[in-house]
Design a protein around this motif. Structure first.
Motif, short mmCIF file in Angstrom:
data_model
loop_
_atom_site.label_atom_id
_atom_site.label_comp_id
_atom_site.label_asym_id
_atom_site.label_seq_id
_atom_site.Cartn_x
_atom_site.Cartn_y
_atom_site.Cartn_z
N ASP A 1 -5.65 -4.32 5.54
CA ASP A 1 -5.13 -2.99 5.86
C ASP A 1 -4.93 -2.10 4.64
OD1 ASP A 1 -5.19 -3.70 8.47
OD2 ASP A 1 -3.02 -3.72 8.78
N PHE A 2 -4.46 -2.66 3.55
CA PHE A 2 -4.13 -1.84 2.39
C PHE A 2 -5.36 -1.08 1.90
CE2 PHE A 2 -3.15 -1.49 -2.30
CZ PHE A 2 -2.21 -0.48 -2.15
N TYR B 1 2.99 -3.54 3.85
CA TYR B 1 1.88 -4.28 3.25
C TYR B 1 2.40 -5.51 2.51
CZ TYR B 1 -0.76 0.07 3.98
OH TYR B 1 -1.36 1.18 4.52
N THR C 1 -4.66 -8.82 -1.49
CA THR C 1 -4.05 -8.25 -0.29
C THR C 1 -3.92 -9.32 0.79
OG1 THR C 1 -6.20 -7.59 0.58
CG2 THR C 1 -5.00 -5.98 -0.74
#
Length: 250
Positions: free
Chosen positions: A140-141, A49, A136
């Motif tokens: 995805d996180f 990430y 972010t």
């Protein structure tokens, strides 16, 4: 103020002692759940990430900032928002002054959102907070933890009708309902051991009430939360109470 049973001091003390026994049992049960929470298996975080921070792009491991534990509050502030979610903002009011105490116990506390970093930092300045807030890189996180939803996943929610409180919060954030409910709040916890980041805990919904102490205090006030039947949510950002139209972003 609604009518309520009135009794003598002796009646109150007797009832209070009965309630106290139940409160103590609940406290012991909370201690047991905390132990079980700590005993959950740790899951290595294998995905790489990325986060935009005031110090540039950083990895999840970098966010520990030299400590071995990390708490991340997933703050509802999506790319189309013009202001942070009022409920998340009330939670941040609690998180901010506690960050220094957590650091003393080897825990770094941050907030993470999907909005651009400049929006987050401008809002943080408005609110008077000082915790680290990261943006972010991609979704995805939050998505991987269940705090980001697709339009298809939200169809059942929309088919059931939009609660007035959701429309209120969307307007307060300067976005439409879809833009608002695409985001979700949550708390995730991590440990850094032997160079590997492990996810150790995740919660959302009423699991976040630990950071909403006003509810615990209201539960002890004569009328409790007193939210039944309200079409709009009473909660506001701390700089909006008493304003003519607190639902609109500044």
């Amino acid at each position: 103020m609604p009518e309520h049973k009135v009794g003598t001091r002796e009646e109150f003390e007797a009832a209070r002692q009965e309630l106290l026994a139940e409160e103590k049992a609940l406290t012991r049960r909370g201690d047991e759940l905390a132990r079980k929470r700590r005993e959950l298996p740790w899951v290595p975080v294998e995905k790489d990430y990325g986060f935009e921070t005031e110090s540039g792009t950083r990895s999840l491991a970098d966010l520990f900032d030299g400590r071995s534990q990390l708490l991340v509050y997933h703050f509802m502030f999506g790319p189309p928002y013009e202001a942070g979610c009022p409920v998340c903002s009330s939670i941040a009011d609690t998180l901010d002054p506690n960050a220094v105490h957590l650091r003393a116990r080897d825990v770094t506390l941050i907030c993470s959102s999907r909005a651009p970093l400049d929006k987050l930092l401008a809002y943080r300045e408005r609110m008077g907070w000082s915790f680290d807030w990261v943006s972010t890189v991609g979704g995805d996180f939050h998505r991987d933890l269940g705090f980001l939803y697709t339009e298809d996943e939200l169809k059942p929610f929309f088919e059931g009708g939009i609660p007035p409180t959701v429309s209120q919060m969307a307007e307060a954030c300067g976005t439409d309902v879809l833009g608002y409910v695409t985001e979700g709040p949550g708390l995730s916890a991590y440990a850094l051991a032997d160079g590997t980041v492990h996810r150790t805990y995740v919660t959302t919904a009423r699991g976040l009430e630990l950071a909403m102490p006003y509810y615990g205090l209201l539960d002890r006030a004569p009328l409790g939360r007193h939210e039944e039947g309200e079409d709009t949510h009473w909660l506001r950002r701390h700089d909006e109470y008493g304003t003519a139209d607190p639902a609109r972003p500044a």
